[in-house]
Write an enzyme that holds these catalytic residues in place. Structure first.
Site, PDB file in Angstrom:
ATOM      1  N   THR A 205      -2.718   2.360  -4.725  1.00  0.00           N
ATOM      2  CA  THR A 205      -2.885   2.939  -3.388  1.00  0.00           C
ATOM      3  C   THR A 205      -3.757   4.193  -3.438  1.00  0.00           C
ATOM      4  O   THR A 205      -3.430   5.141  -4.161  1.00  0.00           O
ATOM      5  CB  THR A 205      -1.495   3.325  -2.828  1.00  0.00           C
ATOM      6  OG1 THR A 205      -0.634   2.209  -2.937  1.00  0.00           O
ATOM      7  CG2 THR A 205      -1.597   3.788  -1.389  1.00  0.00           C
ATOM      8  N   GLU A 206      -4.857   4.187  -2.693  1.00  0.00           N
ATOM      9  CA  GLU A 206      -5.744   5.357  -2.587  1.00  0.00           C
ATOM     10  C   GLU A 206      -6.176   5.881  -3.971  1.00  0.00           C
ATOM     11  O   GLU A 206      -6.390   7.068  -4.150  1.00  0.00           O
ATOM     12  CB  GLU A 206      -5.070   6.485  -1.789  1.00  0.00           C
ATOM     13  CG  GLU A 206      -4.442   6.059  -0.467  1.00  0.00           C
ATOM     14  CD  GLU A 206      -5.452   5.730   0.623  1.00  0.00           C
ATOM     15  OE1 GLU A 206      -6.514   6.355   0.646  1.00  0.00           O
ATOM     16  OE2 GLU A 206      -5.160   4.829   1.433  1.00  0.00           O
ATOM     17  N   THR A 207      -6.245   4.959  -4.934  1.00  0.00           N
ATOM     18  CA  THR A 207      -6.563   5.236  -6.344  1.00  0.00           C
ATOM     19  C   THR A 207      -5.705   6.362  -6.950  1.00  0.00           C
ATOM     20  O   THR A 207      -6.167   7.157  -7.772  1.00  0.00           O
ATOM     21  CB  THR A 207      -8.065   5.545  -6.595  1.00  0.00           C
ATOM     22  OG1 THR A 207      -8.365   6.856  -6.130  1.00  0.00           O
ATOM     23  CG2 THR A 207      -8.989   4.527  -5.949  1.00  0.00           C
TER      24      THR A 207
ATOM     25  N   HIS B 266       0.841  -1.194   0.000  1.00  0.00           N
ATOM     26  CA  HIS B 266       0.000   0.000   0.000  1.00  0.00           C
ATOM     27  C   HIS B 266       0.884   1.255   0.000  1.00  0.00           C
ATOM     28  O   HIS B 266       0.723   2.173   0.814  1.00  0.00           O
ATOM     29  CB  HIS B 266      -0.917   0.018   1.226  1.00  0.00           C
ATOM     30  CG  HIS B 266      -2.116   0.911   1.059  1.00  0.00           C
ATOM     31  ND1 HIS B 266      -3.176   0.603   0.263  1.00  0.00           N
ATOM     32  CD2 HIS B 266      -2.411   2.131   1.584  1.00  0.00           C
ATOM     33  CE1 HIS B 266      -4.082   1.558   0.324  1.00  0.00           C
ATOM     34  NE2 HIS B 266      -3.640   2.507   1.105  1.00  0.00           N
TER      35      HIS B 266
END
Lengths: 372, 385
Positions: B137-139, B100
């Site tokens: 990660t977190e788009t 991530h």
């Protein structure tokens, strides 16, 4: 609205936070069209008002100035200091007459006069608590004489303004005053303008008394100096000075510690501006305006958790005053990591610009209006 | 993921970085707490819903490698419940970076590629599954990332339905990257956040949100696809059970399937069914975080940038000085988890909002000292001959 405010110092002649507070508060109120007669002891130099709504009334004859922050030890309890305080209070009672809506006093020094004037003129008494005997004694061996005087003033006041929740708690728990009678109004600051180039200085500024915790500052300094080079400035005077000087010598760091003695207002401003870090390790601090002043001069600040300012200020480090390891950890980080210093400097300065006397005056005016 | 308290006095005295840097005890506790409130009950409910709807209810998951490790270490039955979900055939798994991390923002994308491959191998090994689509990660998304992900053979990638990118266009269609052969699904942040953020907010005009109301809103929406992407912790953790979030979820499939124009699809199914209606061009990275919907949540101030640069430097030195040291490599990668930089954000700090709620630090400055001190310790290790 017309207010009789009883003080004991006012800029430019001031020794502590109270003069600054009274100046900011009276000007904030004056801007809202409140008329204030500010009573204070007569000094050798004349104090002039710079606002049409504020009248400065000097009481008595110029003589020995009263130094309100001292805690005279028992020997002098009956001595000259208390004679002066007593005389000032009597003169105030005789002098304060007229059409006032409220009488407003600050701390113990003018409490007796405040209570008497309230009764003579049949007007409500507002008491602002900036510090208590428990703060001044650093929570150790408080003096019963002061406590009794303070308690009486608190009981007779119609409304108490505390400069922090921390102070409110002391007033409730140690003096037995009902919490509903107390309004918390946090202090404000006049920003120190124009920054200067920072030097590797770590600053302590305040009276050198047990309350302000200067010995913890020295202990942290010792730890920092094992890792980073910096000068540690101790600005101020007080009864602990000789002890602190010896302590620095014993620790072998006296070449890195500078005692400035008493500083003028300009010198204080200058030292704020050139310091890299301000540390306020107070054992008990009702508010701590100096933290706001230092920040406004672009100096990242580490404050004691036992300080009222730590309740409201977000962009600062908070430590327990006795935790000198953590204090040192933070000082080292600020000295070592530039991005940390820059980020704190910018955001804390922005935050402190919100601490205005206008807000304090608004809240104080609400207290007055609730009583009249 | 939480770090241990690490002061300047600890720098240079670490024997076992993995054991010392991370607060394993606390991480386990938090994981177990969230598993109990969210992961386990939600998995149970979703499995039930898939069965009740004969697989018409469909879900895509993006599980990090770190998450899977935690399942293995602390709650193996949680991993089993994911395996059960996957066996239904109604659940798709997406790939992402194993850690991530923000490695997609490094100067070159080799490290990113390595972490994605590591994730792919783990998913294959644990679930015997090979993802076809990707969520970063977190788009986090930009043209460069899209190109790399397309290169690695993925068919679709998720990102935020940012108005700055879409302009007048709706997020409710499949798009493709302007420069690469990869389809892009843009999050419908309004409908997603109605559940993720606003569900329990009593002062919201949509409150209380019921499944039939929500299904009606979707049915009345224009377009081919509605991309609902949210944190899994929405169910039971961000929105506590007493908000009625589980009841909502329980009724949702049935209410949705009442509408003729609605059906459920996984990411890859949606991008198989619909052709792109247009290109998107994203020169600067966007994400689903905060109002800004860019990467300023992690790289918005000097402290964050300094730590990120330090992290990159350490990686370069590590790969040069100790290319075979698997343990240090793992520690370095665990330190890349986006949480560590998130905690240093000073955004909205003066008025104190989202970040404060999720942060273990009293102030972001404390977070910086702790993280930077750990990075300095790791740097010494990496440089030590």
């Amino acid at each position: 609205m017309k207010v009789a405010m009883l003080g004991w110092e006012y800029p430019p002649f001031k020794v502590g936070g109270l003069g600054t507070h009274c100046y900011g508060l009276t000007h904030g109120l004056a801007d809202k069209n409140v008329q204030i007669d500010f009573y204070m002891p007569k000094l050798r130099q004349k104090v002039k008002s710079d606002n049409k709504n504020i009248k400065i009334i000097e009481v008595g004859e110029p003589g020995d100035a009263i130094f309100p922050y001292d805690r005279p030890d028992d020997k002098s309890l009956g001595g000259k200091f208390f004679d002066l305080v007593h005389r000032y209070n009597s003169l105030l009672v005789a002098r304060v007459k007229g059409n006032y809506d409220v009488v407003h006093v600050h701390d113990w020094l003018t409490m007796k006069a405040g209570v008497q004037i309230k009764e003579n003129l049949h007007i409500p008494l507002v008491l602002t608590v900036h510090s208590t005997e428990y703060d001044r004694a650093g929570m150790l061996y408080p003096n019963q004489w002061f406590i009794d005087l303070e308690r009486e003033g608190m009981q007779k006041a119609d409304r108490i303004i505390a400069v922090s929740n921390y102070t409110k708690k002391i007033v409730v728990e140690k003096y037995g005053i009902p919490a509903e009678k107390i309004t918390v109004i946090h202090n404000a600051v006049y920003p120190v303008e124009q920054e200067e180039e920072k030097k590797p200085l770590v600053l302590f500024l305040g009276r050198l008394t047990i309350q302000k915790g200067p010995e913890f500052f020295l202990k942290a300094a010792k730890k920092v100096l094992e890792y980073e080079d910096a000068k540690f400035v101790i600005a101020g005077v007080g009864d602990m000075m000789p002890k602190l000087i010896n302590q620095a010598v014993d620790m072998g760091i006296s070449n890195k510690v500078v005692f400035t003695g008493k500083l003028s207002e300009e010198e204080v401003q200058h030292i704020y501006k050139i310091s890299s870090i301000y540390v306020m390790p107070s054992v008990s601090e009702p508010f701590g305006i100096t933290a706001l002043e230092a920040i406004s001069a672009g100096t990242p600040t580490i404050v004691s958790r036992s300080a009222g300012v730590s309740e409201v200020l977000k962009n600062c480090f908070k430590v327990d005053f006795w935790d000198t390891d953590e204090m040192a950890n933070k000082i080292i980080a600020l000295l070592r990591y530039n991005p940390l210093h820059t980020a704190m400097r910018q955001s804390s300065k922005r935050e402190v610009s919100l601490f205005t006397w206008d807000r304090v005056a608004d809240q104080t005016l609400r207290v007055y209006r609730g009583l009249t | 993921m939480r770090l241990s308290r690490f002061s300047v006095f600890n720098i240079g005295h670490t024997e076992d970085p993995y054991a010392t840097y991370f607060n394993h005890e606390l991480n386990q506790k938090i994981f177990e707490k969230v598993a109990k409130k969210c992961y386990l009950p939600t998995n149970r409910l979703l499995l039930d819903l898939i069965r009740k709807t004969d697989g018409k209810f469909r879900i895509s998951y993006s599980l990090t490698g770190t998450f899977i490790e935690y399942c293995q270490m602390f709650i193996p039955e949680l991993l089993d419940s994911f395996k059960d979900l996957i066996k239904t055939g109604a659940v798709e798994l997406l790939d992402e970076t194993y850690y991530h991390s923000l490695s997609s923002l490094f100067d070159d994308l080799d490290e990113f590629e390595d972490q994605v491959k590591q994730h792919r191998q783990t998913i294959k090994k644990i679930f015997n599954y090979t993802p076809k689509s990707f969520r970063n990660t977190e788009t986090i998304y930009d043209n460069r990332i899209a190109a790399k992900v397309a290169d690695m053979g993925y068919q679709a990638i998720l990102t935020e339905g940012s108005e700055r990118i879409l302009g007048w266009r709706s997020p409710n269609f499949v798009y493709k990257s302007q420069y690469s052969d990869i389809k892009v699904l843009m999050r419908n942040y309004k409908l997603s956040d109605d559940v993720g953020f606003r569900f329990g907010a009593k002062n919201w005009s949509g409150y209380p949100l019921t499944a039939d109301k929500y299904a009606r809103w979707m049915s009345n929406s224009f377009g081919d696809v509605i991309n609902l992407f949210m944190d899994y912790e929405t169910f039971g953790e961000h929105q506590w059970e007493d908000t009625g979030i589980f009841k909502f979820l329980e009724h949702l499939p049935r209410e949705v399937l009442k509408h003729d124009n609605l059906e459920f699809a996984t990411v890859t199914e949606a991008t198989n069914k619909y052709q792109p209606v247009g290109d998107i061009d994203v020169p600067w990275a966007i994400s689903w975080a905060d109002e800004d919907r860019n990467v300023s949540t992690w790289l918005g101030n000097n402290m964050q940038i300094a730590c990120f640069n330090e992290l990159k430097d350490i990686g370069r030195m590590l790969k040069k000085n100790k290319p075979k040291d698997k343990d240090l490599l793992n520690v370095w990668r665990l330190l890349q988890t986006s949480d560590h930089l998130y905690y240093l954000s000073t955004k909205g700090f003066e008025d104190g909002t989202v970040h404060a709620y999720f942060s273990p630090y009293e102030v972001p400055y404390d977070g910086f000292i702790n993280y930077m001190n750990i990075l300095q310790d790791l740097k010494e290790k990496v440089n030590h001959k």
